[in-house]
Each structure stands twice: as structure tokens, then as C-alpha cells.
Scaffold this motif. Structure first.
Motif, short mmCIF file in Angstrom:
data_model
loop_
_atom_site.label_atom_id
_atom_site.label_comp_id
_atom_site.label_asym_id
_atom_site.label_seq_id
_atom_site.Cartn_x
_atom_site.Cartn_y
_atom_site.Cartn_z
N SER A 125 38.90 34.89 -0.70
CA SER A 125 38.18 35.70 0.04
C SER A 125 38.37 35.89 1.51
N ASP A 126 38.05 34.30 2.36
CA ASP A 126 37.01 34.57 3.10
C ASP A 126 38.91 34.35 4.81
N VAL A 127 40.20 34.59 4.68
CA VAL A 127 41.11 34.46 4.55
C VAL A 127 41.52 35.87 5.58
N ARG A 128 41.85 36.31 6.91
CA ARG A 128 41.40 37.91 6.95
C ARG A 128 43.03 37.39 9.00
N VAL A 129 43.39 38.32 8.85
CA VAL A 129 44.60 38.01 10.10
C VAL A 129 43.75 39.37 11.41
N PHE A 130 44.50 39.08 12.34
CA PHE A 130 43.64 40.27 13.66
C PHE A 130 45.05 39.77 14.67
N ASN A 131 44.71 40.76 15.04
CA ASN A 131 46.17 41.12 16.03
C ASN A 131 45.06 40.44 17.84
N ALA A 132 45.70 40.44 18.63
CA ALA A 132 45.40 40.35 19.99
C ALA A 132 44.08 40.89 20.59
N ALA A 133 44.01 42.50 19.99
CA ALA A 133 43.20 43.50 20.80
C ALA A 133 41.69 42.58 19.42
N GLY A 134 41.83 41.78 18.34
CA GLY A 134 40.93 41.64 17.26
C GLY A 134 40.45 42.11 16.81
N GLU A 135 41.63 43.27 16.08
CA GLU A 135 42.62 44.09 14.72
C GLU A 135 42.25 43.46 14.06
N ARG A 176 50.07 45.30 13.05
CA ARG A 176 49.85 46.76 14.15
C ARG A 176 48.98 46.06 15.03
N GLY A 177 49.61 46.53 16.04
CA GLY A 177 48.55 46.67 17.45
C GLY A 177 50.13 45.50 17.56
#
Length: 451
Positions: free
Chosen positions: A60-70, A358-359
Motif C-alpha cells: 500500500s505504500d508504493v507510489r510513482v512521482f514525476n520530476a515535479a514530485g506530483e 502525467r507531467g
């Protein structure tokens, strides 16, 4: 006046929510990603070494972020081994393969089939002297089976004990053969008990014929040959194996291992370092020290020398429960596994992370937070026209470079590390609420009709 103040307070609340949004810094592990192929959806085969940095067993603690941290919208694909399937067991015909001796690699034979592909005869390509032919193997006719082959079950003459090791090859035309690896069955007498192993796993592919060839020994006389076929609604992800784990000896013939985190282990592999090891074992597991051990599996592990080579059975299947600890109990009548705990490897089902880019890149995979809530979507929501074929056509993401791991965030001293911006926003919010309450109180106390 009150309306304007309310609007201002609403803006402050929005700012607070934005300020509290999760970012890469909220996770202990950050892994750089590279993408290729057709977007905007990308799928990542999550390496086990990265997965072990998670702080929640269900990821549940997996995330993906773009270069802007979004944060990016994402889904987890973790198809279990118990996928819906239609299984059938078919008795098949078998045909002997003879050769001049056991050193001949491939017996020379002539094979005849019907127009439908059913095998009807196999005979030597050359006439040999009587008594000089050795039974080298068997050809199984699976032409009537249309589903992928999952398992082979053999039975043979009961007078022939010991291990039977052979190669497995598959063909659709009896001319071109593809290796399907090695197979091994056994019939052993041990401690007044009989141990028999009849099943051999197959790779889940379709084939019209199977060829079984014994190496360095004559083949046994078969009495039964069955093939298990299965049509799955969706094939499971492959298994991925961990590095070896050191264990602890609990007592005579009893060992335990602590897993890095709670994991749905589906197989274990025990290192058998000493030749001529034979060990009936049982495996149990639990989530923590407060729970009792739950039985998971049992079987016979061995590493024996036969015809100058090692014959090894060192794996056991598990039901896929989430475990933190594994225990192995050994029947020491077979000699045990030694004073030191053997190394253990575990296998879990591979996990795919599918995300909607996205981003701007580069993208970062983040994980390692014990308190965040799950944010993944169902695949059918993330990809509106989702199908198994659609999933295969998505762009690829892969881990590039080393993971950046930091210590979990802790509460620091009051004079150091305060988030003054957030505290200031909260102060403004509280003051605004107080001012709004004061104005409302003043208006309520003002006499009726007074300007």
C-alpha cells in the motif's frame, strides 16, 4: 465582510491540504525509473530487492512521482497462483524408444501418425541384433490435448526403485524438438515407509508430443502416463527468488528464518550443502512471535549422487500466506541437516506497477511508509479498455541506477526542524476562525434596527 473572510479561510484550508500532499520525501526509498515504448501507460516489473523496502505487506505504500514530485495514478498487478482455471487429467499413450546403448544421445527411430496427428507406431530406423537394444525413453502422444500442459504424472514397474531422471522435449511434428528442461520421479523405501514422487511440472505450453530420454541409464517400464492440462483465465506472474537468508537453529532438527518483511511466499528452497542428504521435513509459518506456528507444507528433501551426478530436490510449495517467520522441522532419522541452520531462499509472485504518466520525466518509484493509505486503482479503472492483451502492449518502465534509501522520519526536537510554514498557516487559520466568531458574536449582540 463575513463572506470575504470565509473565502479567505477556505483558501487557507486549500493551501494546507496541498502542503500536506504526499511527496517523495515521505518515503524511505526512492528508485529512479526510465520509460520506453508507447505511453501514456507504462508497466514496471517490480524487482524483489526493491519490493523488500516496502513497509506494508500489501504494498500500500508504493507510489510513482514525476520530476515535479506530483503523484501518478497507478495500479498493482499481482495475479496469484490460484488464478481461475479449467483443469483436466488425460491418460495418454506411450511408445518406447530403443537405442544400441545408454550412451547414444538420440535413438534413431521412424514414427508414423494418422492424418489427425495421432501417433500410431515408433520403430527403430535400423535393424539391430536381438538383445542389443536398450530402452532409452518414451514418446507420449498428447495430440488430443488442446490446452497448455501443466504437469506430467508417471508410474512405472514397482520392481524398479530409486530415482528416475530424464530430459523432457516437446514437438508438434516429431521432427523439431524443443527442450522443456529436466524431470525427476522417485520411488524410495525409507524407515519402513515408502516415499513416491510421480509428478513433474511442465512449463504451461501446448505440444502434440513429449519425448522423455533417460541419461546414462535404461528407462523404466511405464505402467501409466497422464498429462494435466489447464486453461487459465489469466496466467499468473512468474515467481521471483530472494537472496539466501541465514537462519537460526532452535533445537535438534528445528530451524527458523526471519523474513525481511511480511511476504506472501509461495515456495521455499533449502540449501543442501552436503552430498547424500535425505531429510523428510515439515514447514510452518507465522506473522509474529505472539502467534502459534501454522503448518504449511511437508515433503522429502534430498541431495544424492547417482551415476556420478547430484540428484537434488530442495524446494517445497507453500500456500501463499503472508508470513514473517518460517520454521523447518526435520525428521533426523535421515541424518538431519547439520548443526548449523541451512540457508533459505523464498519465492514470491512477481508484481507489476502500471502507472499513467502525467507531467515531465524522470519518474521515481517511492516506497517505505508504514502509515500511508493505499492509493492504487483497479487496472480496469486506470486503463478504460483494459484487457490482458492490452496490458502486454503497454510501454515499459525499468529501474535505472541505485535506490536512494534514507532512515524513516522521526520527530525532532522542538527547536529544530519545525515546519514553520505549516505552523504559520495553521496559526492564520485559527486566528481567522476566532475573528469570524468575534464578528458573528458582535452582530448578534447589536440591537435590532441599529445601523
Amino acid at each position: 465582510m463575513i463572506g470575504k473572510l470565509s473565502v479567505a479561510l477556505a483558501g487557507v484550508c486549500v493551501a494546507l491540504c496541498v502542503g500536506a500532499q504526499e511527496g517523495p520525501a515521505d518515503f524511505t526509498t526512492q528508485v529512479p525509473l526510465a520509460v520506453s515504448g508507447n505511453g501514456p501507460w507504462y508497466r514496471l516489473e517490480l524487482p524483489l530487492a526493491v519490493q523488500l523496502n516496502a513497509r506494508q505487506a500489501d504494498l500500500s505504500d508504493v507510489r510513482v512521482f514525476n520530476a515535479a514530485g506530483e503523484p501518478q495514478a497507478y495500479a498493482l498487478s499481482r495475479q496469484a497462483a490460484s488464478s481461475t482455471e479449467s483443469r483436466s487429467v488425460t491418460d495418454v499413450k506411450w511408445f518406447p524408444l530403443y537405442a544400441a546403448d545408454t550412451r547414444e544421445t538420440l535413438p534413431g527411430v521412424v514414427m508414423k501418425t494418422t492424418t489427425e496427428g495421432t501417433l500410431v507406431e515408433i520403430k527403430p530406423s535400423s535393424v539391430a541384433k536381438p538383445g542389443t537394444q536398450v530402452l532409452r525413453g518414451w514418446v507420449l502422444d498428447a495430440s488430443a490435448i488442446k490446452a497448455p500442459l501443466q504437469q506430467l504424472n508417471l508410474d512405472w514397474s514397482r520392481e524398479q526403485e530409486g530415482f528416475q531422471r530424464f530430459t523432457i522435449e516437446a514437438s508438434d511434428d516429431l521432427q523439431h524438438w524443443e527442450s522443456w528442461g529436466d524431470g525427476q520421479v522417485a520411488r524410495l523405501s525409507f524407515a519402513d515407509e515408502r516415499v513416491e514422487q510421480h509428478d513433474v511440472s511442465l512449463p504451461g505450453q501446448s505440444a502434440r508430443y513429449l519425448r522423455l530420454l533417460w541419461q546414462g541409464q535404461a528407462a523404466p517400464l511405464l505402467t501409466s502416463a497422464k498429462l494435466v492440462s489447464a486453461t487459465r483465465s489469466s496466467l499468473p506472474q512468474p515467481l521471483v527468488w530472494s537472496p539466501p537468508l541465514a537462519g537460526t537453529r532452535l533445537g535438534a532438527g528445528e530451524y527458523s528464518w526471519q523474513l525481511p518483511t511480511g511476504l506472501s511466499a509461495e515456495r521455499v528452497r533449502i540449501e543442501l550443502s552436503q552430498p547424500n542428504t535425505l531429510a523428510p521435513v515439515s514447514v510452518s509459518g507465522r506473522r509474529d512471535n505472539k502467534q502459534t506456528w501454522q503448518p504449511l507444507s511437508s515433503g522429502l528433501l534430498y541431495r544424492l549422487t547417482q551415476n556420478g551426478q547430484d540428484v537434488v530436490q530442495d524446494e517445497l510449495a507453500l500456500p501463499g500466506q503472508v508470513l514473517n517467520q518460517i520454521r523447518l522441522q526435520v525428521d533426523e532419522r535421515g541424518g538431519g541437516l547439520g548443526a548449523e541452520a541451512p540457508a533459505l531462499r523464498f519465492a514470491v509472485r512477481a508484481t507489476q506497477v502500471v502507472f499513467l504518466a502525467r507531467g515531465e520525466p524522470p519518474f521515481t518509484l517511492a516506497l517505505g511508509n508504514a502509515t500511508v493509505k493505499a492509493a492504487n486503482l483497479p487496472l480496469s479503472t486506470l486503463i478504460p479498455d483494459y484487457s490482458a492483451e492490452r496490458l502486454k502492449s503497454l510501454g515499459q518502465a525499468k529501474v535505472v541506477g541505485a535506490a536512494v534509501v534514507k532512515a524513516p522520519a522521526v520527530t525532532v526536537a522542538p527547536e529544530e526542524g519545525r515546519d514553520w510554514k505549516k505552523l504559520g498557516l495553521w496559526a492564520v487559520l485559527l486566528l481567522g476562525v476566532a475573528a469570524l466568531g468575534a464578528m458573528a458574536y458582535s452582530l448578534l449582540r447589536k440591537p435590532q434596527g441599529q445601523p
